[in-house]
Enzyme design. Structure first.
Site, PDB file in Angstrom:
ATOM      1  N   ASN A  17       0.642  -1.083   0.323  1.00  0.00           N
ATOM      2  CA  ASN A  17       0.167   0.367   0.111  1.00  0.00           C
ATOM      3  C   ASN A  17       0.854   1.350  -0.220  1.00  0.00           C
ATOM      4  OD1 ASN A  17      -3.317  -0.450   0.215  1.00  0.00           O
ATOM      5  ND2 ASN A  17      -2.235  -2.088   1.856  1.00  0.00           N
ATOM      6  N   LEU A  88       1.516  -1.184  13.093  1.00  0.00           N
ATOM      7  CA  LEU A  88       1.038  -2.389  13.641  1.00  0.00           C
ATOM      8  C   LEU A  88       0.471  -1.786  15.539  1.00  0.00           C
ATOM      9  CD1 LEU A  88       2.135  -5.691  12.843  1.00  0.00           C
ATOM     10  CD2 LEU A  88      -0.396  -4.386  12.601  1.00  0.00           C
ATOM     11  N   LEU A  90       0.029   1.255  18.266  1.00  0.00           N
ATOM     12  CA  LEU A  90      -0.972   2.617  18.345  1.00  0.00           C
ATOM     13  C   LEU A  90       0.087   3.316  18.598  1.00  0.00           C
ATOM     14  CD1 LEU A  90      -2.315   0.887  21.868  1.00  0.00           C
ATOM     15  CD2 LEU A  90      -3.513   1.550  19.743  1.00  0.00           C
ATOM     16  N   ILE A  91      -0.620   4.972  17.998  1.00  0.00           N
ATOM     17  CA  ILE A  91       0.192   6.091  17.646  1.00  0.00           C
ATOM     18  C   ILE A  91       0.092   6.717  19.555  1.00  0.00           C
ATOM     19  CG2 ILE A  91      -0.007   7.882  16.725  1.00  0.00           C
ATOM     20  CD1 ILE A  91       0.271   5.827  15.129  1.00  0.00           C
ATOM     21  N   ASN A 105      -6.121   5.344   8.759  1.00  0.00           N
ATOM     22  CA  ASN A 105      -5.696   4.135   8.644  1.00  0.00           C
ATOM     23  C   ASN A 105      -6.646   3.336   7.886  1.00  0.00           C
ATOM     24  OD1 ASN A 105      -4.463   1.125  10.016  1.00  0.00           O
ATOM     25  ND2 ASN A 105      -5.718   1.161  10.866  1.00  0.00           N
ATOM     26  N   HIS A 107      -8.735  -0.987   7.201  1.00  0.00           N
ATOM     27  CA  HIS A 107      -8.179  -1.418   8.194  1.00  0.00           C
ATOM     28  C   HIS A 107      -9.250  -2.648   7.274  1.00  0.00           C
ATOM     29  CE1 HIS A 107      -9.004  -4.614  11.592  1.00  0.00           C
ATOM     30  NE2 HIS A 107     -10.180  -5.115  10.642  1.00  0.00           N
ATOM     31  N   ASP A 148      -8.919   0.607  15.711  1.00  0.00           N
ATOM     32  CA  ASP A 148      -9.660   0.838  14.707  1.00  0.00           C
ATOM     33  C   ASP A 148     -10.299   1.071  14.918  1.00  0.00           C
ATOM     34  OD1 ASP A 148      -7.800  -0.731  13.073  1.00  0.00           O
ATOM     35  OD2 ASP A 148      -8.244  -3.159  14.332  1.00  0.00           O
ATOM     36  N   GLU A 177      -8.288  -2.210  -1.867  1.00  0.00           N
ATOM     37  CA  GLU A 177      -7.069  -0.746  -0.695  1.00  0.00           C
ATOM     38  C   GLU A 177      -6.376  -0.263  -2.082  1.00  0.00           C
ATOM     39  OE1 GLU A 177      -6.861  -3.095   3.286  1.00  0.00           O
ATOM     40  OE2 GLU A 177      -4.681  -4.177   1.859  1.00  0.00           O
TER      41      GLU A 177
HETATM   42  C1  GRF Z   1      -2.832  -4.453   4.164  1.00  0.00           C
HETATM   43  O1  GRF Z   1      -3.861  -5.380   4.305  1.00  0.00           O
HETATM   44  C2  GRF Z   1      -3.588  -3.392   5.413  1.00  0.00           C
HETATM   45  O2  GRF Z   1      -5.598  -3.154   5.507  1.00  0.00           O
HETATM   46  C3  GRF Z   1      -3.551  -3.489   6.732  1.00  0.00           C
HETATM   47  O3  GRF Z   1      -2.283  -4.426   6.978  1.00  0.00           O
HETATM   48  C4  GRF Z   1      -1.772  -5.382   5.445  1.00  0.00           C
HETATM   49  C5  GRF Z   1      -0.780  -4.334   4.734  1.00  0.00           C
HETATM   50  O4  GRF Z   1      -0.072  -4.639   3.890  1.00  0.00           O
HETATM   51  N1  GRF Z   1      -3.721  -3.028   8.146  1.00  0.00           N
HETATM   52  P1  GRF Z   1       1.097  -4.006   2.676  1.00  0.00           P
HETATM   53  O5  GRF Z   1       1.745  -3.787   3.743  1.00  0.00           O
HETATM   54  O6  GRF Z   1       0.416  -2.579   2.558  1.00  0.00           O
HETATM   55  O7  GRF Z   1       1.255  -4.562   1.172  1.00  0.00           O
END
Ligand code: GRF
Length: 193
Positions: A17, A88, A90-91, A105, A107, A148, A177
């Protein structure tokens, strides 16, 4: 001429992403990814960002929660929006307060279902399939001090079939995404005060 908005991406993992977002804004007149922040020194996102010419800042848990290293960098880079893309931890409260409604974020499920601590990566897709759900999807939301939990900005759905495995469902979710996250980031930035 409007000032180009500056994005910081926080990521802990593969960074597909992050790469997609960096590329989307490469020639944008609206925004640019200024920096990637990562808590895992050997995460693949570090390689991807560096390869695309985006500086990466690595930080430890202690630096994140007990020092001003990250916040000072965010301020020095004049970051307008923080984007969590597979991050992963918490901020911390001080960053949340300083970037009020300016942290978002993504999810990989339809919140408020399948969210919270431990609900990341394959765990989410396994749980959705184990429950026999007919649909899943993505949620893009503002970030607060809980996992979340912040206000939802956008959701998109996909079908879950009897043939789906966590891996095939992950592929469907990633496709959503890649399609929507950069566009939603752009619209959030356009509406930023
Ligand atoms: C994604 O599926 C996102 O929704 C989640 O973690 C994953 C990250 O994938 N929070 P990548 O590292 O962007 O490939």
């Amino acid at each position: 001429m409007l000032k180009i908005k500056k994005i910081a991406i926080f990521a802990s993992g593969a960074g597909s992403n992050a790469e997609n977002i960096i590329k989307y804004f490469e020639n944008s007149s609206i925004a640019k990814v200024k920096m990637v922040f990562c808590n895992v020194p050997n995460a693949y996102v570090v390689t991807r960002a560096s390869g695309l010419g985006v500086p990466v800042m690595i930080f430890s848990r202690d630096e994140f929660y007990n020092s001003n290293k990250v916040i000072n960098n965010l301020l020095a880079e004049e970051i307008d929006l923080i984007v969590l893309a597979g991050f992963l931890w918490l901020i911390p409260e001080n960053i949340i307060q300083l970037f009020d409604n300016k942290i978002i974020n993504i999810h990989p499920a339809l919140l408020p279902s399948y969210g919270g601590k431990g609900m990341f990566g394959e765990n989410v897709h396994k749980a959705v399939i184990a429950d026999g759900k007919k649909e899943s999807g993505i949620t893009i939301h503002y970030v607060n001090e809980k996992y979340d939990d912040g206000d939802i900005i956008f959701q998109a759905k996909c079908e879950v079939t009897a043939a789906d495995t966590p891996a095939t469902l992950a592929q469907k979710i990633h496709a959503l995404e890649y399609d929507f996250f950069p566009k939603i980031i752009e619209s959030v930035l356009i509406n930023l005060s």
